[in-house]
Design a protein around this motif. Structure first.
Motif, short mmCIF file in Angstrom:
data_model
loop_
_atom_site.label_atom_id
_atom_site.label_comp_id
_atom_site.label_asym_id
_atom_site.label_seq_id
_atom_site.Cartn_x
_atom_site.Cartn_y
_atom_site.Cartn_z
N THR A 124 49.94 48.40 32.75
CA THR A 124 51.34 48.82 32.65
C THR A 124 52.32 47.65 32.62
N SER A 125 51.82 46.45 32.42
CA SER A 125 52.73 45.30 32.37
C SER A 125 53.61 45.39 31.12
N TYR A 126 54.79 44.80 31.21
CA TYR A 126 55.76 44.86 30.12
C TYR A 126 55.18 44.28 28.83
N SER A 127 54.56 43.11 28.91
CA SER A 127 54.05 42.47 27.70
C SER A 127 52.94 43.30 27.04
N TYR A 128 52.10 43.95 27.85
CA TYR A 128 51.04 44.78 27.28
C TYR A 128 51.61 46.01 26.59
N ILE A 132 54.66 46.50 25.38
CA ILE A 132 55.41 46.13 24.18
C ILE A 132 54.46 45.79 23.03
N SER A 133 53.39 45.03 23.33
CA SER A 133 52.44 44.69 22.27
C SER A 133 51.70 45.93 21.77
N LEU A 134 51.41 46.87 22.66
CA LEU A 134 50.75 48.11 22.25
C LEU A 134 51.66 48.95 21.36
N VAL A 135 52.92 49.06 21.73
CA VAL A 135 53.87 49.81 20.91
C VAL A 135 54.02 49.15 19.54
N TYR A 136 54.11 47.82 19.52
CA TYR A 136 54.21 47.11 18.24
C TYR A 136 52.98 47.38 17.36
N LEU A 137 51.79 47.25 17.95
CA LEU A 137 50.57 47.47 17.18
C LEU A 137 50.44 48.91 16.70
N ALA A 138 50.85 49.86 17.55
CA ALA A 138 50.72 51.27 17.18
C ALA A 138 51.74 51.67 16.11
N LEU A 139 52.98 51.26 16.29
CA LEU A 139 54.03 51.71 15.37
C LEU A 139 54.21 50.80 14.16
N ILE A 140 54.49 49.54 14.41
CA ILE A 140 54.81 48.63 13.31
C ILE A 140 53.55 48.27 12.53
N ALA A 141 52.56 47.72 13.21
CA ALA A 141 51.37 47.21 12.52
C ALA A 141 50.50 48.32 11.94
N SER A 142 50.41 49.45 12.62
CA SER A 142 49.52 50.51 12.14
C SER A 142 50.24 51.52 11.27
#
Length: 114
Positions: free
Chosen positions: A31-35, A37-47
């Motif tokens: 639940t860390s902020y960096s994790y 944010i990176s998960l949201v980026y990978l799920a929405l933007i990258a995928s």
């Protein structure tokens, strides 16, 4: 395009959750902020957005020309990793990049078989 992409990602997620449920793999979430944010980026933007843009590219210029994106992605990833993650080049990475370049040259200059 959007609907087929959504169903594909839904099916992939369901298969993954099913596999985790029946196997000995534990599911955890950091639940860390960096994790997050990176998960949201990978799920929405990258995928979602990235795959949708790629499929639109295939529709506009054709699969043969759009496939060059897939060919050069590993090379670009290695270069970015070198710049930002201190990737140290080894013979495997160099041979991989050389094979990508040679394969592209063969495809570009090959004479069609009649």
């Amino acid at each position: 395009l959007v609907q087929s992409n959504a169903f594909s990602m839904l099916y992939g997620s369901l298969i993954l959750v099913s596999y985790i449920t029946v196997s000995d793999v534990s599911f955890s979430f950091n639940t860390s902020y960096s994790y997050v944010i990176s998960l949201v980026y990978l799920a929405l933007i990258a995928s979602v957005i990235g795959f949708g843009v790629y499929l639109k590219l295939v529709e506009n210029i054709g699969a043969d020309k759009a496939s060059y994106v897939n060919i050069f992605t590993p090379t670009i990833a290695l270069l970015l990793s070198t710049l930002f993650e201190n990737y140290e080049w080894n013979w495997v990475g160099l041979i991989g990049v050389l094979l990508i370049i040679i394969g592209n040259l063969i495809v570009l200059y090959a004479k069609p078989v009649n």
